[in-house]
Motif scaffolding. Structure first.
Motif, mmCIF file in Angstrom:
data_model
loop_
_atom_site.group_PDB
_atom_site.id
_atom_site.type_symbol
_atom_site.label_atom_id
_atom_site.label_comp_id
_atom_site.label_asym_id
_atom_site.label_seq_id
_atom_site.Cartn_x
_atom_site.Cartn_y
_atom_site.Cartn_z
ATOM 1 N N MET A 1 0.827 -1.188 0.000
ATOM 2 C CA MET A 1 0.000 0.000 0.000
ATOM 3 C C MET A 1 0.873 1.254 0.000
ATOM 4 O O MET A 1 0.509 2.244 -0.604
ATOM 5 N N ALA A 2 2.017 1.189 0.671
ATOM 6 C CA ALA A 2 2.898 2.356 0.702
ATOM 7 C C ALA A 2 3.371 2.707 -0.705
ATOM 8 O O ALA A 2 3.430 3.881 -1.075
ATOM 9 N N THR A 3 3.679 1.688 -1.495
ATOM 10 C CA THR A 3 4.141 1.925 -2.859
ATOM 11 C C THR A 3 3.039 2.557 -3.694
ATOM 12 O O THR A 3 3.277 3.519 -4.431
ATOM 13 N N VAL A 4 1.836 2.050 -3.584
ATOM 14 C CA VAL A 4 0.710 2.602 -4.349
ATOM 15 C C VAL A 4 0.455 4.043 -3.933
ATOM 16 O O VAL A 4 0.262 4.919 -4.782
ATOM 17 N N ARG A 5 0.461 4.305 -2.640
ATOM 18 C CA ARG A 5 0.253 5.683 -2.170
ATOM 19 C C ARG A 5 1.362 6.600 -2.679
ATOM 20 O O ARG A 5 1.119 7.721 -3.087
ATOM 21 N N TYR A 6 2.594 6.124 -2.630
ATOM 22 C CA TYR A 6 3.730 6.901 -3.112
ATOM 23 C C TYR A 6 3.567 7.210 -4.603
ATOM 24 O O TYR A 6 3.749 8.337 -5.044
ATOM 25 N N LEU A 7 3.217 6.180 -5.375
ATOM 26 C CA LEU A 7 3.022 6.377 -6.813
ATOM 27 C C LEU A 7 1.915 7.383 -7.105
ATOM 28 O O LEU A 7 2.049 8.228 -7.987
ATOM 29 N N ASN A 8 0.812 7.265 -6.384
ATOM 30 C CA ASN A 8 -0.295 8.198 -6.599
ATOM 31 C C ASN A 8 0.102 9.627 -6.268
ATOM 32 O O ASN A 8 -0.335 10.565 -6.929
ATOM 33 N N GLU A 9 0.916 9.800 -5.252
ATOM 34 C CA GLU A 9 1.321 11.134 -4.830
ATOM 35 C C GLU A 9 2.419 11.727 -5.698
ATOM 36 O O GLU A 9 2.365 12.879 -6.088
ATOM 37 N N GLY A 11 4.252 9.771 -8.409
ATOM 38 C CA GLY A 11 4.567 9.120 -9.672
ATOM 39 C C GLY A 11 5.839 8.309 -9.518
ATOM 40 O O GLY A 11 6.425 8.241 -8.444
ATOM 41 N N PRO A 12 6.287 7.661 -10.585
ATOM 42 C CA PRO A 12 7.489 6.834 -10.485
ATOM 43 C C PRO A 12 8.731 7.695 -10.254
ATOM 44 O O PRO A 12 8.804 8.834 -10.717
ATOM 45 N N THR A 13 9.666 7.166 -9.508
ATOM 46 C CA THR A 13 10.942 7.835 -9.264
ATOM 47 C C THR A 13 12.066 6.899 -9.681
ATOM 48 O O THR A 13 11.867 5.694 -9.816
ATOM 49 N N VAL A 14 13.236 7.440 -9.863
ATOM 50 C CA VAL A 14 14.352 6.661 -10.386
ATOM 51 C C VAL A 14 14.792 5.562 -9.417
ATOM 52 O O VAL A 14 15.034 4.437 -9.824
ATOM 53 N N LEU A 15 14.872 5.844 -8.118
ATOM 54 C CA LEU A 15 15.380 4.854 -7.174
ATOM 55 C C LEU A 15 14.523 4.650 -5.921
ATOM 56 O O LEU A 15 14.531 3.572 -5.349
ATOM 57 N N ALA A 16 13.809 5.645 -5.471
ATOM 58 C CA ALA A 16 13.198 5.623 -4.146
ATOM 59 C C ALA A 16 12.235 4.471 -3.910
ATOM 60 O O ALA A 16 12.233 3.869 -2.842
ATOM 61 N N MET A 17 11.428 4.134 -4.866
ATOM 62 C CA MET A 17 10.399 3.134 -4.593
ATOM 63 C C MET A 17 10.849 1.700 -4.783
ATOM 64 O O MET A 17 10.165 0.781 -4.367
ATOM 65 N N SER A 124 19.497 -5.093 -6.389
ATOM 66 C CA SER A 124 20.623 -4.253 -6.768
ATOM 67 C C SER A 124 20.417 -2.830 -6.267
ATOM 68 O O SER A 124 21.318 -2.227 -5.691
ATOM 69 N N THR A 125 19.232 -2.307 -6.469
ATOM 70 C CA THR A 125 18.938 -0.952 -6.004
ATOM 71 C C THR A 125 18.954 -0.888 -4.480
ATOM 72 O O THR A 125 19.531 0.023 -3.890
ATOM 73 N N ALA A 126 18.346 -1.867 -3.831
ATOM 74 C CA ALA A 126 18.288 -1.872 -2.361
ATOM 75 C C ALA A 126 19.682 -1.935 -1.745
ATOM 76 O O ALA A 126 19.910 -1.404 -0.662
ATOM 77 N N HIS A 127 20.622 -2.572 -2.442
ATOM 78 C CA HIS A 127 21.982 -2.690 -1.936
ATOM 79 C C HIS A 127 22.923 -1.658 -2.568
ATOM 80 O O HIS A 127 24.147 -1.784 -2.443
#
Length: 181
Positions: A1-9, A11-17, A124-127
């Motif tokens: 749900m956090a990802t969906v809320r983030y996307l709605n607020e 949009g997509p970001t390069v690394l954060a999500m 890869s992104t998480a690390h």
């Protein structure tokens, strides 16, 4: 749900999500793995392994605060709890994430392969490993003028690059929630 809320607020970001998506995939995969067997003893055995895995990681983290009396007390409690649980087999996240897609996408072999690929990309992104950016179609590499030879990248975030990752997280979570009885 956090990802969906983030996307709605935002949009997509390069690394954060990507870390949010990886956590969602792991949470869903772990739930499916825990509940896949309709056998109480097997579910309890797996739940005990997850508890041991979590507590053992907590113990390791507390060990980094050996000079802090509160951390020492917490560590001692965790060590006692680990003793009560008894030594357990390690819960390997990648192994679990490799097994679960076969349960969720039994009739879609490509989805099984693609979900593992997504897990590894997100890892890869998480690390903080830069190779994942090279795999994106929106990544443009340019070299700086000599003699440095350093490489710079321009990366644009697109919905299409995270849509399948979000879909895997949703499918795993949905399957896991559906197994709760």
């Amino acid at each position: 749900m956090a990802t969906v809320r983030y996307l709605n607020e935002f949009g997509p970001t390069v690394l954060a999500m990507q870390s949010l998506l990886r956590t969602a995939i792991w949470g869903g995969a772990q739930t499916v793995w825990l509940l896949a067997e309709d056998d109480r003893a097997k579910r309890l055995e797996r739940a005990t392994r997850v508890q041991y895995y979590s507590d053992d990681n907590y113990r390791e983290w507390l060990n980094t605060y050996a000079a802090d009396p509160a951390a020492v007390r917490a560590r001692d409690k965790v060590i006692e709890k680990l003793g009560d649980l008894g030594k357990q087999a390690k819960v390997d996240q990648t192994t679990v994430v490799q097994k679960v897609p076969g349960l969720v996408f039994a009739d879609q072999p490509e989805a099984v392969r693609e979900s593992e690929q997504a897990w590894r990309e997100l890892g890869s992104t998480a690390h903080a490993l830069p190779w994942e950016i090279d795999t994106r179609v929106t990544s443009e590499r340019t070299s700086l003028p000599a003699p440095s030879g350093h490489i710079t990248r321009q990366v644009t975030a697109r919905w299409a690059e995270i849509g399948s990752h979000l879909g895997f997280a949703y499918a795993f979570l949905s399957k896991g929630w559906g197994q709760v009885r």
